[in-house]
Design an enzyme around this catalytic site. Structure first.
Site, PDB file in Angstrom:
ATOM      1  N   ASP A 103      43.674  51.334   1.094  1.00  0.00           N
ATOM      2  CA  ASP A 103      43.217  50.057   0.541  1.00  0.00           C
ATOM      3  C   ASP A 103      43.520  48.964   1.569  1.00  0.00           C
ATOM      4  O   ASP A 103      44.689  48.715   1.878  1.00  0.00           O
ATOM      5  CB  ASP A 103      43.940  49.785  -0.781  1.00  0.00           C
ATOM      6  CG  ASP A 103      43.500  48.482  -1.420  1.00  0.00           C
ATOM      7  OD1 ASP A 103      42.293  48.344  -1.685  1.00  0.00           O
ATOM      8  OD2 ASP A 103      44.349  47.607  -1.627  1.00  0.00           O
ATOM      9  N   THR A 147      37.763  45.432   0.741  1.00  0.00           N
ATOM     10  CA  THR A 147      38.750  44.681   1.538  1.00  0.00           C
ATOM     11  C   THR A 147      38.767  45.140   2.999  1.00  0.00           C
ATOM     12  O   THR A 147      38.936  44.327   3.895  1.00  0.00           O
ATOM     13  CB  THR A 147      40.161  44.845   0.932  1.00  0.00           C
ATOM     14  OG1 THR A 147      40.375  46.218   0.625  1.00  0.00           O
ATOM     15  CG2 THR A 147      40.309  44.027  -0.331  1.00  0.00           C
ATOM     16  N   THR A 148      38.572  46.439   3.222  1.00  0.00           N
ATOM     17  CA  THR A 148      38.524  46.951   4.603  1.00  0.00           C
ATOM     18  C   THR A 148      37.223  46.512   5.263  1.00  0.00           C
ATOM     19  O   THR A 148      37.215  46.085   6.423  1.00  0.00           O
ATOM     20  CB  THR A 148      38.625  48.495   4.606  1.00  0.00           C
ATOM     21  OG1 THR A 148      39.711  48.886   3.778  1.00  0.00           O
ATOM     22  CG2 THR A 148      38.817  49.037   5.999  1.00  0.00           C
ATOM     23  N   ASP A 150      40.685  48.580  -8.213  1.00  0.00           N
ATOM     24  CA  ASP A 150      39.449  48.336  -7.456  1.00  0.00           C
ATOM     25  C   ASP A 150      38.214  48.669  -8.292  1.00  0.00           C
ATOM     26  O   ASP A 150      37.236  47.924  -8.303  1.00  0.00           O
ATOM     27  CB  ASP A 150      39.435  49.170  -6.158  1.00  0.00           C
ATOM     28  CG  ASP A 150      40.344  48.571  -5.088  1.00  0.00           C
ATOM     29  OD1 ASP A 150      41.017  47.575  -5.404  1.00  0.00           O
ATOM     30  OD2 ASP A 150      40.382  49.084  -3.959  1.00  0.00           O
TER      31      ASP A 150
END
Length: 508
Positions: free
Chosen positions: A66, A99-100, A401
């Site tokens: 994450d 997020t990445t 998520d």
């Protein structure tokens, strides 16, 4: 004969030397630092991305892919690199997933900015062009999106599955994705269907069992056991529940005090007073018909004593003590009751009603479930299980998520293909648009269009495929009008990614 030198008149129009080297050095250092942070998380992108093992300062080990968690735990000191950490935090709170992706795209855009600056283009021109490209990109994504209805449960499950496929717990996506969809849909407020507050979905972690044992509970779950002192009840049917914020223990003065007892009769009198004080409180509680007490944790002194627990057990009242202060709001909303701050305010109308309150043994510990709540508020609880702490924590992060993805889908009901398809389509259309623009703007937009190819390139690279061949073929398929063509990392080839049920949100 002496010669007198004529004074030399200096020109007033002399040019002064301005050193721009330091400005360039700082810009270069900032971009390089941010790019190195992006490169650190880049290998964890996609279903075949690698997980990171992070050792924190407190010697705790975390295994995750994450992006927000990785960057949070990294001790980044450079200010520009910290901006990327903040970027992933913003993405985590706004969309929950991706997020990445945002950090990798930001790193690629900064790399192109470095190239543009080295060609002598002014930073203001570069930033203006980037803003224009961003507005155009949203239009392109909206044009290729497919509208979705909340009644179409399958589409919601597909989008949650796509989020889970890149996680450590991806093998459990068939269980967790429908669970996330059901959890969010159960807390959607009818008057405000576009608004979902994820604080209404409580995740309770319990060690023991496997992720397969994770379940959605229509009610309340406490990760603690019933107070067993003096053999009180552990199961209560037709429960009348009170949430109290006062102590059932002898009162204490506000100042430090010591009492000197000179003989036994005085001591006996003190104990009698304590007993009668506690008994009168418990009689008032029992008089309302209350048979389950949820007692808030007290900071200054014990909320309950052994004596009060003994009398509560005699009165056949089930007691759950040490309820955290920040849980009170969720509990009262779920039970549709009011917290009681004083014994004098103890009223029947402030109680919550449920069919059953029962203690269960789970793993090494025990939990308490409250089910069959009458007039239950719009809340739900997810009980997450895991065989060890690492899996348990990652299952919680992955579920968060997935919940965020479904929440975003409720707010903005559009789906697009995943697998690098939107990025390639954006790159292609922005590249074509750049040719229409004049001057430096077109040059900048073309550079940003190229930067977007980093996502399909990284997906292919992390899956062990030939990234150049894959991205070239992907570009070719999109040029032929196949806007949903994406990288299928499981088959190692380009396929129609919508048919493979890999879908994501415009929000990301």
């Amino acid at each position: 004969m002496s010669a007198i030198a004529a004074p030399q008149h200096r020109s007033s129009k002399t040019e002064s030397y301005v050193d721009n080297k330091r400005k360039e050095d700082i810009r270069h250092a900032n971009i390089v630092a941010a790019r190195s942070v992006a490169n650190a998380v880049r290998t964890s992108l996609g279903p075949k991305g690698m997980d990171k093992m992070i050792s924190t300062s407190s010697d705790e080990v975390i295994i995750t892919n994450d992006g927000a968690t990785i960057l949070n735990k990294m001790q980044v000191l450079q200010p520009a690199a910290k901006m990327l950490v903040e970027l992933s935090k913003s993405q985590d709170s706004a969309a929950g997933d991706g997020t990445t992706t945002v950090v990798v795209i930001a790193g690629a855009l900064l790399e192109q900015c470095l190239l543009l600056l080295s060609h002598g283009i002014h930073p203001t021109v570069v930033s203006d062009a980037l803003h224009k490209a961003a507005v155009k990109a949203v239009d392109v994504l909206t044009a290729m999106a497919v509208p979705v209805e909340l009644s179409d449960r399958d589409s919601l499950v597909k989008s949650a599955s796509t989020s889970l496929n890149s996680k450590v717990v991806s093998q459990y996506s068939t269980l967790l994705a429908p669970l996330a969809v059901d959890a969010v849909l159960s807390v959607v407020d009818a008057p405000k269907p576009d608004m979902v507050d994820l604080r209404d979905v409580k995740i309770v972690k319990k060690l023991g069992g496997t992720v397969d044992d994770t379940e959605l509970v229509k009610g309340l779950v406490f990760d603690k056991k019933v107070s067993h002192a003096a053999g009180g009840p552990t199961r209560m049917e037709n429960a009348k529940i009170a949430v109290i914020q006062f102590q059932i223990s002898p009162p204490k003065t506000d100042i430090e005090q010591s009492i000197v007892v000179s003989d036994y009769s005085q001591m006996d009198r003190i104990l009698k007073e304590e007993r009668s004080y506690i008994l009168s409180m418990i009689k008032k509680i029992k008089a309302t018909g209350c048979n389950v007490l949820l007692i808030q944790k007290s900071i200054l002194r014990d909320a309950v004593t052994d004596l009060s627990l003994h009398y509560l057990a005699k009165a056949k009242i089930l007691v759950i003590k040490d309820v955290e202060r920040d849980e009170i709001e969720f509990i009262t909303k779920t039970l549709n009751c009011l917290p009681i701050a004083n014994i004098e305010h103890f009223r029947t109308e402030k109680l919550g009603y449920a069919d059953l309150v029962e203690e269960f043994s789970l793993g090494d510990g025990k939990i308490v479930k409250i089910t069959g709540i009458k007039e239950m508020g719009k809340t739900t609880t997810v009980l997450v299980r895991g065989s060890n702490q690492l899996v348990l924590d990652e299952a919680e992060r992955s579920l968060h998520d997935a919940l965020c993805v479904v929440r975003c889908l409720v707010a903005k009901r559009f789906l697009i293909a995943g697998g690098g398809a939107p990025e390639i389509e954006l790159s292609r259309q922005l590249g074509a648009w750049a040719k229409v623009l004049h001057g430096m703007e077109g040059y900048c937009v073309r550079a940003f269009a190229e930067a977007l190819e980093v996502i399909p390139y990284t997906l292919a690279e992390n899956a062990g495929l030939n990234p150049i061949a894959i991205v070239t073929e992907l570009r070719n398929r999109h040029a032929q009008g196949e806007i949903n063509a994406g990288i299928n990392v499981r088959k190692g080839q380009i396929t129609n990614i919508l048919e493979e049920n890999v879908v994501e949100l415009i929000e990301q």
